[in-house]
Design an enzyme around this catalytic site. Structure first.
Site, PDB file in Angstrom:
ATOM      1  N   ARG A   1       0.834  -1.203   0.000  1.00  0.00           N
ATOM      2  CA  ARG A   1       0.000   0.000   0.000  1.00  0.00           C
ATOM      3  C   ARG A   1       0.875   1.262   0.000  1.00  0.00           C
ATOM      4  NH1 ARG A   1      -4.531   0.679   4.550  1.00  0.00           N
ATOM      5  NH2 ARG A   1      -2.699   1.157   5.797  1.00  0.00           N
TER       6      ARG A   1
ATOM      7  N   LYS B   1      -2.551   6.799   1.244  1.00  0.00           N
ATOM      8  CA  LYS B   1      -2.283   7.184   2.629  1.00  0.00           C
ATOM      9  C   LYS B   1      -1.205   8.267   2.546  1.00  0.00           C
ATOM     10  CE  LYS B   1      -1.641   4.952   7.113  1.00  0.00           C
ATOM     11  NZ  LYS B   1      -2.730   5.621   7.836  1.00  0.00           N
TER      12      LYS B   1
ATOM     13  N   GLU C   1     -15.811   6.931   7.146  1.00  0.00           N
ATOM     14  CA  GLU C   1     -14.944   6.206   8.078  1.00  0.00           C
ATOM     15  C   GLU C   1     -14.613   7.066   9.289  1.00  0.00           C
ATOM     16  OE1 GLU C   1     -11.526   5.088   5.773  1.00  0.00           O
ATOM     17  OE2 GLU C   1     -10.791   7.122   5.663  1.00  0.00           O
TER      18      GLU C   1
HETATM   19  C1  LIG Z   1      -8.075   7.443   7.275  1.00  0.00           C
HETATM   20  C2  LIG Z   1      -7.851   6.010   7.654  1.00  0.00           C
HETATM   21  N1  LIG Z   1      -8.802   5.107   7.392  1.00  0.00           N
HETATM   22  C3  LIG Z   1      -8.666   3.816   7.711  1.00  0.00           C
HETATM   23  C4  LIG Z   1      -7.518   3.354   8.337  1.00  0.00           C
HETATM   24  C5  LIG Z   1      -7.384   1.900   8.682  1.00  0.00           C
HETATM   25  O1  LIG Z   1      -6.429   1.286   7.865  1.00  0.00           O
HETATM   26  P1  LIG Z   1      -5.526   0.080   8.373  1.00  0.00           P
HETATM   27  O2  LIG Z   1      -6.441  -0.931   8.930  1.00  0.00           O
HETATM   28  O3  LIG Z   1      -4.840  -0.390   7.138  1.00  0.00           O
HETATM   29  O4  LIG Z   1      -4.592   0.624   9.386  1.00  0.00           O
HETATM   30  C6  LIG Z   1      -6.502   4.258   8.636  1.00  0.00           C
HETATM   31  C7  LIG Z   1      -5.261   3.819   9.277  1.00  0.00           C
HETATM   32  O5  LIG Z   1      -4.323   3.505   8.622  1.00  0.00           O
HETATM   33  C8  LIG Z   1      -6.669   5.608   8.272  1.00  0.00           C
HETATM   34  O6  LIG Z   1      -5.718   6.498   8.544  1.00  0.00           O
END
Ligand SMILES: Cc1ncc(COP(=O)(O)O)c(C=O)c1O
Length: 317
Positions: A58, A157, A191
């Site tokens: 990712r 990200k 989210e």
């Molecule tokens: C905005 C956002 N959404 C969702 C997630 C959850 O992603 P993950 O489970 O890959 O950490 C994160 C954290 O990384 C995030 O920063």
């Protein structure tokens, strides 16, 4: 906040206090960086990084979306992380790799600025608190909407994009809540400020559609797999705000937060953690600790000895 001895910067292990950048670092001005949040857990077979490959993939995709070539292979970053955990003598930790436009060129055209990479590790407990993880947290829907795909790339990200999360987080924290829930620009549930969200109603589990500006969370993917193994299919669909209040159970997933039940949203009581949330949460905690064979492929075990057989000079005591 010194919590470890060494940080990996551009191929070298440097002391925590020496891990510095120039004030004219491009990313400091424009947010031109991408990052990951990863966790390593202590298991009976030693320390293991959870879904390491998926996180590094990712990171690479986020970098590509912002026209950045990572100057290291993912295997090199994986080995560097293992070495970092070893030299810092950590059994479990949070891992933060960041690739960013460095020092050398100002202005909004970023492609002539170098790409620097660092990886930091430190011990980090339950992000939303142990109490919250056990008994559930209180959330508020933020007045800030999750960034639109018309203006940013929610799938990436990327550092600058987190100003959106910060606005929502500050607003809801000041109002006395534990976490923010953001709607997308169309008013559908998107989210948390740093977590994906799941809604349970009448024994059916749903999570927002990929078109609702969500980050494709790796913990969410794990929760979907666990739910499937428990006999529940997770439906990805647009979720209107009202469903949050009507839900039997709501939970958040994220690397920092792990799996956290939500007990209240906008002063609507959902009650204590529900059965499905608890079942998924408890299997997830077993999985990260290496207690279930079917999820061992999620664990990248850190060898006790350096894989390259040597420790970088700077890291010697
Ligand atoms: C905005 C956002 N959404 C969702 C997630 C959850 O992603 P993950 O489970 O890959 O950490 C994160 C954290 O990384 C995030 O920063």
């Amino acid at each position: 906040m010194q919590q470890a001895d060494f940080i990996w910067m551009n191929g070298e292990l440097v002391r925590w206090e020496d891990a510095k950048v120039h004030v004219l670092t491009h990313a400091l001005h424009y947010g031109s960086g991408v990052f990951e949040g990863i966790r390593a857990y202590e298991t009976e077979r030693g320390t293991a990084v959870f879904r390491h490959g998926d996180h590094l993939e990712r990171l690479k995709r986020s970098a590509e979306l912002y026209y950045m070539d990572l100057p290291y292979t993912l295997e090199k970053l994986r080995e560097a992380t293992h070495e970092l955990i070893r030299v810092n003598k950590l059994r479990s930790c949070y891992i933060r790799p960041v690739a960013f436009r460095g020092y050398g060129e100002m202005g909004l055209f970023p492609l002539n600025a170098p790409v620097d990479v660092f990886i930091a590790v430190w011990p980090w407990g339950a992000y939303l608190g142990e109490e919250g993880q056990k008994h559930g947290i209180r959330c508020k829907v933020s007045s800030w909407r999750r960034m639109s795909a018309a203006s940013f790339i929610p799938e990436a990200k990327a550092c600058g994009q987190y100003l959106n999360s910060i606005l929502a987080k500050v607003e809801t924290a000041k109002a006395g809540y534990d976490e923010a829930i953001l709607l997308d620009v169309h008013g559908n549930v998107s989210e948390g400020s740093g977590e994906n969200i799941f809604v349970v109603r009448d024994g059916r589990i749903s999570t927002p559609h990929s078109a609702a500006s969500i980050l494709d969370g790796i913990t969410a993917r794990s929760a979907v797999q666990i739910a499937a193994d428990l006999g529940f299919e997770v439906e990805q669909r647009h979720i209107p705000r009202g469903e949050l209040y009507l839900a039997d159970e709501v939970f958040l997933t994220g690397t920092a937060a792990e799996i956290v039940p939500v007990r209240e949203i906008d002063d609507h009581q959902l009650g204590p953690p529900g059965e499905l949330t608890q079942a998924i949460q408890s299997r997830f905690f077993d999985a990260i600790k290496g207690k279930r064979d079917e999820y061992l492929e999620w664990l990248d075990f850190v060898e006790l000895e350096s894989e390259t057989g040597r420790i970088t000079a700077a890291a010697r005591p």
